[in-house]
Scaffold this motif. Sequence first.
Motif, PDB file in Angstrom:
ATOM      1  N   TYR A   5       0.832  -1.203   0.000  1.00 56.52           N
ATOM      2  CA  TYR A   5       0.000   0.000   0.000  1.00 56.52           C
ATOM      3  C   TYR A   5       0.866   1.251   0.000  1.00 56.52           C
ATOM      4  O   TYR A   5       2.019   1.233   0.400  1.00 56.52           O
ATOM      5  N   TRP A   6       0.245   2.316  -0.499  1.00 56.87           N
ATOM      6  CA  TRP A   6       0.866   3.636  -0.530  1.00 56.87           C
ATOM      7  C   TRP A   6      -0.124   4.617   0.077  1.00 56.87           C
ATOM      8  O   TRP A   6      -1.280   4.668  -0.323  1.00 56.87           O
ATOM      9  N   ASP A   7       0.352   5.407   1.037  1.00 55.38           N
ATOM     10  CA  ASP A   7      -0.434   6.485   1.631  1.00 55.38           C
ATOM     11  C   ASP A   7      -0.216   7.684   0.711  1.00 55.38           C
ATOM     12  O   ASP A   7       0.811   8.354   0.771  1.00 55.38           O
ATOM     13  N   LEU A   8      -1.181   7.929  -0.167  1.00 56.88           N
ATOM     14  CA  LEU A   8      -1.010   8.975  -1.179  1.00 56.88           C
ATOM     15  C   LEU A   8      -1.222  10.369  -0.624  1.00 56.88           C
ATOM     16  O   LEU A   8      -0.711  11.345  -1.156  1.00 56.88           O
ATOM     17  N   GLY A   9      -2.044  10.494   0.408  1.00 60.46           N
ATOM     18  CA  GLY A   9      -2.330  11.798   0.983  1.00 60.46           C
ATOM     19  C   GLY A   9      -3.571  12.421   0.369  1.00 60.46           C
ATOM     20  O   GLY A   9      -4.375  11.748  -0.270  1.00 60.46           O
ATOM     21  N   ALA A  26      -2.410  -8.365 -10.534  1.00 61.04           N
ATOM     22  CA  ALA A  26      -2.779  -7.822  -9.229  1.00 61.04           C
ATOM     23  C   ALA A  26      -4.122  -7.116  -9.288  1.00 61.04           C
ATOM     24  O   ALA A  26      -4.559  -6.661 -10.333  1.00 61.04           O
ATOM     25  N   ARG A  27      -4.741  -7.022  -8.126  1.00 57.71           N
ATOM     26  CA  ARG A  27      -5.908  -6.158  -7.963  1.00 57.71           C
ATOM     27  C   ARG A  27      -5.365  -4.843  -7.428  1.00 57.71           C
ATOM     28  O   ARG A  27      -4.674  -4.801  -6.409  1.00 57.71           O
ATOM     29  N   VAL A  28      -5.641  -3.759  -8.155  1.00 54.32           N
ATOM     30  CA  VAL A  28      -5.153  -2.432  -7.801  1.00 54.32           C
ATOM     31  C   VAL A  28      -6.362  -1.615  -7.347  1.00 54.32           C
ATOM     32  O   VAL A  28      -7.329  -1.476  -8.092  1.00 54.32           O
ATOM     33  N   CYS A  29      -6.284  -1.095  -6.117  1.00 55.80           N
ATOM     34  CA  CYS A  29      -7.437  -0.440  -5.493  1.00 55.80           C
ATOM     35  C   CYS A  29      -7.076   0.943  -4.982  1.00 55.80           C
ATOM     36  O   CYS A  29      -6.123   1.100  -4.222  1.00 55.80           O
ATOM     37  N   LEU A  30      -7.859   1.921  -5.373  1.00 57.16           N
ATOM     38  CA  LEU A  30      -7.741   3.278  -4.849  1.00 57.16           C
ATOM     39  C   LEU A  30      -8.885   3.451  -3.857  1.00 57.16           C
ATOM     40  O   LEU A  30     -10.052   3.275  -4.211  1.00 57.16           O
ATOM     41  N   MET A  31      -8.544   3.746  -2.578  1.00 61.61           N
ATOM     42  CA  MET A  31      -9.557   3.823  -1.518  1.00 61.61           C
ATOM     43  C   MET A  31      -9.383   5.065  -0.673  1.00 61.61           C
ATOM     44  O   MET A  31      -8.251   5.484  -0.395  1.00 61.61           O
ATOM     45  N   TYR A  47     -13.910   0.335  -3.655  1.00 61.38           N
ATOM     46  CA  TYR A  47     -12.655   0.847  -4.183  1.00 61.38           C
ATOM     47  C   TYR A  47     -12.837   1.217  -5.647  1.00 61.38           C
ATOM     48  O   TYR A  47     -13.798   0.816  -6.294  1.00 61.38           O
ATOM     49  N   HIS A  48     -11.887   1.983  -6.142  1.00 65.64           N
ATOM     50  CA  HIS A  48     -11.840   2.355  -7.553  1.00 65.64           C
ATOM     51  C   HIS A  48     -10.626   1.638  -8.127  1.00 65.64           C
ATOM     52  O   HIS A  48      -9.529   1.741  -7.590  1.00 65.64           O
ATOM     53  N   GLY A  49     -10.820   0.893  -9.178  1.00 67.94           N
ATOM     54  CA  GLY A  49      -9.734   0.128  -9.775  1.00 67.94           C
ATOM     55  C   GLY A  49     -10.257  -1.200 -10.279  1.00 67.94           C
ATOM     56  O   GLY A  49     -11.393  -1.297 -10.742  1.00 67.94           O
ATOM     57  N   GLY A  50      -9.452  -2.235 -10.145  1.00 69.04           N
ATOM     58  CA  GLY A  50      -9.850  -3.549 -10.598  1.00 69.04           C
ATOM     59  C   GLY A  50      -8.675  -4.495 -10.671  1.00 69.04           C
ATOM     60  O   GLY A  50      -7.598  -4.214 -10.157  1.00 69.04           O
ATOM     61  N   PHE A  51      -8.907  -5.639 -11.322  1.00 72.94           N
ATOM     62  CA  PHE A  51      -7.883  -6.661 -11.484  1.00 72.94           C
ATOM     63  C   PHE A  51      -7.153  -6.400 -12.799  1.00 72.94           C
ATOM     64  O   PHE A  51      -7.793  -6.262 -13.844  1.00 72.94           O
ATOM     65  N   TRP A  67      -6.327   9.635   0.236  1.00 73.22           N
ATOM     66  CA  TRP A  67      -6.358   8.393  -0.541  1.00 73.22           C
ATOM     67  C   TRP A  67      -5.222   7.427  -0.217  1.00 73.22           C
ATOM     68  O   TRP A  67      -4.115   7.840   0.125  1.00 73.22           O
ATOM     69  N   TYR A  68      -5.558   6.149  -0.358  1.00 74.94           N
ATOM     70  CA  TYR A  68      -4.595   5.047  -0.257  1.00 74.94           C
ATOM     71  C   TYR A  68      -4.667   4.241  -1.542  1.00 74.94           C
ATOM     72  O   TYR A  68      -5.742   4.070  -2.116  1.00 74.94           O
ATOM     73  N   LEU A  69      -3.530   3.732  -1.965  1.00 70.51           N
ATOM     74  CA  LEU A  69      -3.465   2.826  -3.101  1.00 70.51           C
ATOM     75  C   LEU A  69      -3.042   1.467  -2.559  1.00 70.51           C
ATOM     76  O   LEU A  69      -2.033   1.364  -1.857  1.00 70.51           O
ATOM     77  N   VAL A  70      -3.817   0.430  -2.865  1.00 68.18           N
ATOM     78  CA  VAL A  70      -3.549  -0.918  -2.382  1.00 68.18           C
ATOM     79  C   VAL A  70      -3.331  -1.830  -3.580  1.00 68.18           C
ATOM     80  O   VAL A  70      -4.081  -1.774  -4.558  1.00 68.18           O
ATOM     81  N   VAL A  71      -2.300  -2.672  -3.493  1.00 69.22           N
ATOM     82  CA  VAL A  71      -2.054  -3.682  -4.511  1.00 69.22           C
ATOM     83  C   VAL A  71      -2.135  -5.046  -3.832  1.00 69.22           C
ATOM     84  O   VAL A  71      -1.321  -5.361  -2.956  1.00 69.22           O
ATOM     85  N   ASP A  72      -3.156  -5.814  -4.210  1.00 65.90           N
ATOM     86  CA  ASP A  72      -3.334  -7.180  -3.710  1.00 65.90           C
ATOM     87  C   ASP A  72      -2.698  -8.134  -4.706  1.00 65.90           C
ATOM     88  O   ASP A  72      -3.146  -8.236  -5.848  1.00 65.90           O
TER      89      ASP A  72
END
Length: 87
Positions: A5-9, A26-31, A47-51, A67-72
């Motif tokens: 994850y990235w703490d985007l601010g 990966a599943r990429v999620c903007l939350m 979340y906004h994003g997808g696989f 915002w946070y960006l998560v990569v599963d």
Amino acid sequence: MEHLYWDLGSFAGGAQFEVCLRGSTARVCLMDVEHYQAYLDGDEYEYHGGFWDVSPVVLEVPYDGYWYLVVDSNVRRISVEVAQIFD
């Protein structure tokens, strides 16, 4: 829960981020903050994003907020680069 994850601010709606994936799909999620906390707690979240199996991925912030960006993905097999896109 293992994830990258990235703490985007704080960003205004319309800001864009490019995510480059190498080594795995990966599943990429903007939350936002509320949904990221729900994700961490194992509750329902949105979340906004997808696989994605093609890179780069471009995600746009839908509204003003924090915002946070998560990569599963398999964190041992993937490398990820994240950059804000400036027009």
